[in-house]
Design a protein around this motif. Structure first.
Motif, mmCIF file in Angstrom:
data_model
loop_
_atom_site.group_PDB
_atom_site.id
_atom_site.type_symbol
_atom_site.label_atom_id
_atom_site.label_comp_id
_atom_site.label_asym_id
_atom_site.label_seq_id
_atom_site.Cartn_x
_atom_site.Cartn_y
_atom_site.Cartn_z
ATOM 1 N N VAL A 25 0.905 -1.183 -0.174
ATOM 2 C CA VAL A 25 0.102 -0.094 -0.095
ATOM 3 C C VAL A 25 0.838 1.432 0.053
ATOM 4 N N ASP A 26 0.905 1.831 -1.076
ATOM 5 C CA ASP A 26 1.681 3.158 -1.084
ATOM 6 C C ASP A 26 0.796 4.059 -2.157
ATOM 7 N N LEU A 27 -0.147 4.866 -1.508
ATOM 8 C CA LEU A 27 -0.928 5.800 -2.185
ATOM 9 C C LEU A 27 -0.591 7.218 -2.248
ATOM 10 N N THR A 28 -0.976 7.859 -3.387
ATOM 11 C CA THR A 28 -0.736 9.290 -3.310
ATOM 12 C C THR A 28 -2.034 9.933 -2.557
ATOM 13 N N PRO A 29 -1.883 11.330 -2.088
ATOM 14 C CA PRO A 29 -3.054 11.943 -1.607
ATOM 15 C C PRO A 29 -4.296 11.978 -2.617
ATOM 16 N N ALA A 30 -4.040 12.132 -3.574
ATOM 17 C CA ALA A 30 -5.187 12.020 -4.722
ATOM 18 C C ALA A 30 -5.818 10.525 -4.602
ATOM 19 N N GLN A 31 -5.144 9.487 -4.650
ATOM 20 C CA GLN A 31 -5.650 8.334 -4.420
ATOM 21 C C GLN A 31 -6.419 8.046 -3.044
ATOM 22 N N TRP A 32 -5.918 8.439 -1.939
ATOM 23 C CA TRP A 32 -6.467 8.633 -0.858
ATOM 24 C C TRP A 32 -7.873 9.274 -1.034
ATOM 25 N N GLN A 33 -7.979 10.286 -1.587
ATOM 26 C CA GLN A 33 -9.267 11.084 -1.836
ATOM 27 C C GLN A 33 -10.175 10.337 -2.717
ATOM 28 N N LEU A 34 -9.528 9.667 -3.890
ATOM 29 C CA LEU A 34 -10.607 8.902 -4.392
ATOM 30 C C LEU A 34 -11.323 7.676 -3.668
ATOM 31 N N LEU A 35 -10.599 7.092 -2.828
ATOM 32 C CA LEU A 35 -11.014 6.089 -1.961
ATOM 33 C C LEU A 35 -12.058 6.541 -1.149
ATOM 34 N N ALA A 36 -12.204 7.646 -0.670
ATOM 35 C CA ALA A 36 -12.996 8.222 0.392
ATOM 36 C C ALA A 36 -14.093 8.997 -0.410
ATOM 37 N N ASP A 37 -14.322 9.405 -1.779
ATOM 38 C CA ASP A 37 -15.212 9.767 -2.367
ATOM 39 C C ASP A 37 -16.441 8.948 -2.402
ATOM 40 N N ARG A 38 -17.635 9.543 -2.517
ATOM 41 C CA ARG A 38 -18.871 8.661 -1.967
ATOM 42 C C ARG A 38 -19.470 8.425 -3.500
ATOM 43 N N ARG A 39 -19.111 9.034 -4.507
ATOM 44 C CA ARG A 39 -19.706 8.923 -5.822
ATOM 45 C C ARG A 39 -18.627 8.193 -6.681
ATOM 46 N N PHE A 40 -17.398 8.801 -6.792
ATOM 47 C CA PHE A 40 -16.472 7.834 -7.709
ATOM 48 C C PHE A 40 -15.712 6.772 -6.987
ATOM 49 N N GLY A 41 -15.505 6.689 -5.642
ATOM 50 C CA GLY A 41 -14.721 5.785 -5.058
ATOM 51 C C GLY A 41 -15.499 4.813 -4.221
ATOM 52 N N VAL A 42 -15.074 4.340 -3.008
ATOM 53 C CA VAL A 42 -15.722 3.673 -2.118
ATOM 54 C C VAL A 42 -16.658 4.522 -1.164
ATOM 55 N N GLY A 43 -16.194 5.531 -0.396
ATOM 56 C CA GLY A 43 -16.907 6.438 0.429
ATOM 57 C C GLY A 43 -16.583 6.161 1.792
ATOM 58 N N ALA A 44 -15.919 7.177 2.318
ATOM 59 C CA ALA A 44 -15.604 6.910 3.903
ATOM 60 C C ALA A 44 -15.248 8.236 4.544
ATOM 61 N N ASP A 45 -15.243 8.458 5.731
ATOM 62 C CA ASP A 45 -14.722 9.713 6.509
ATOM 63 C C ASP A 45 -13.096 9.546 6.601
ATOM 64 N N GLN A 46 -12.812 8.298 6.916
ATOM 65 C CA GLN A 46 -11.409 8.272 6.931
ATOM 66 C C GLN A 46 -10.778 6.686 6.598
ATOM 67 N N MET A 47 -9.458 6.698 5.881
ATOM 68 C CA MET A 47 -8.910 5.289 5.757
ATOM 69 C C MET A 47 -8.032 4.815 6.764
ATOM 70 N N LEU A 48 -8.173 3.727 7.230
ATOM 71 C CA LEU A 48 -7.288 2.946 8.117
ATOM 72 C C LEU A 48 -6.410 1.951 7.682
ATOM 73 N N VAL A 49 -5.222 2.218 8.173
ATOM 74 C CA VAL A 49 -4.078 1.337 7.680
ATOM 75 C C VAL A 49 -3.465 0.405 8.566
ATOM 76 N N VAL A 50 -3.528 -0.846 8.218
ATOM 77 C CA VAL A 50 -2.974 -1.944 9.340
ATOM 78 C C VAL A 50 -1.627 -2.150 8.905
ATOM 79 N N GLU A 51 -0.637 -1.923 9.497
ATOM 80 C CA GLU A 51 0.775 -2.186 9.207
ATOM 81 C C GLU A 51 1.506 -2.981 10.350
ATOM 82 N N LYS A 52 2.581 -3.599 9.993
ATOM 83 C CA LYS A 52 3.596 -4.219 10.955
ATOM 84 C C LYS A 52 4.255 -2.976 11.654
ATOM 85 N N THR A 53 4.676 -3.467 12.924
ATOM 86 C CA THR A 53 5.278 -2.473 13.864
ATOM 87 C C THR A 53 6.676 -2.924 13.946
ATOM 88 N N SER A 54 7.682 -2.012 14.169
ATOM 89 C CA SER A 54 9.022 -2.361 14.402
ATOM 90 C C SER A 54 9.395 -2.552 15.960
#
Length: 283
Positions: A25-54
């Motif tokens: 997962v390596d998205l640009t700000p524009a791609q995060w905006q697209l995911l959040a878009d309720r007409r052209f993407g999935v639609g969301a208030d926030q995107m949450l990313v689950v990652e490994k920790t060091s």
């Protein structure tokens, strides 16, 4: 690229949750905006990313992107969705986990009744650390709190400045139904006194153990619920002597329960988290 995701919500505050452990997962700000878009993407208030920790002291790393594509420090409702996601997807068999965020470590727990409790840590109350620029302002003491005058469209709003890992400006209103959320919210969000912008909370006191709350979120707009906003509002109300722990917080999307014993004790938040559907999108 194809991206697998899960659509979730916590009291109507909705999320696209992404497993970045088993996919790149390596998205640009524009791609995060697209995911959040309720007409052209999935639609969301926030995107949450689950990652490994060091860090060996925590279980996961948790990253949050607002609908405007900007990364932010904290999301309380999202924390509940996070623990349900990692449990349902088999990423952990623990019912209580430690999660690293941009603002520190939080500890969400999946309870036996299906609800989720999150240790949100102690609130930050020093204006400079919120951050809130109080230079030249005359604060008004109320209980253990200090109310600050904020010029909003030529009117003065008296706010409590609180951070729950992210900044909040909380004001008491007579009726959340008629509060100036749509007009004052965006002005407060970008007020010059808040150098990192701010979440604007509008709190109506029902009684000492119950409030109604609307929040205009930084980078999102008004949401149906805001977990950190609920925590900040309760902290402000208790410090002002208006509330006593625990407090039921009625949002437009559902009910949250907040407990805080004051001082440096942690704010405990309980509420629902629901998985809606799994999907895959081409970006």
């Amino acid at each position: 690229m194809k991206l697998k995701f899960t659509k979730m919500h916590g009291a109507g505050n909705d999320f696209v949750v992404i497993d970045a452990i088993n996919q790149r997962v390596d998205l640009t700000p524009a791609q995060w905006q697209l995911l959040a878009d309720r007409r052209f993407g999935v639609g969301a208030d926030q995107m949450l990313v689950v990652e490994k920790t060091s860090s060996p002291q925590v279980d996961f790393r948790y990253r949050i992107y607002n609908a405007d594509g900007g990364e932010v420090e904290q999301c309380g409702n999202g924390a509940r969705a996070f623990v349900r996601f990692v449990t349902e997807k088999g990423l952990t068999d623990k019912r209580a986990i430690k999660v690293e965020t941009m603002s520190g470590v939080i500890e969400p727990t999946l309870e036996s009744d299906g609800s989720i409790t999150v240790d949100m840590g102690a609130p930050v109350l020093d204006p400079e650390d919120v951050p809130f620029d109080a230079t030249g302002l005359q604060g008004k003491p109320e209980g253990d709190d200090t109310l600050w005058p904020l010029d909003v469209g030529g009117r003065t709003c008296w706010i409590s400045a609180v951070s729950m890992g992210n900044p909040h400006a909380v004001q008491v209103v007579d009726d959340v139904a008629t509060a100036r959320v749509e007009t004052d919210g965006p002005v407060i969000e970008r007020h010059v006194r808040f150098p990192k912008r701010v979440n604007a909370g509008f709190m109506q006191i029902a009684d000492r153990h119950q409030i109604h709350l609307r929040v205009y979120e930084r980078g999102v707009g008004e949401t149906l619920a805001c977990g950190t906003g609920a925590c900040a509002a309760v902290v402000a109300g208790i410090r002002r002597g208006l509330l006593a722990s625990p407090v039921t917080v009625n949002t437009r999307g559902g009910v949250l329960s907040i407990a805080w014993q004051g001082g440096n004790s942690p704010v405990m938040m309980s509420g629902p988290a629901v998985s809606v559907f799994d999907g895959e999108i081409e970006l």
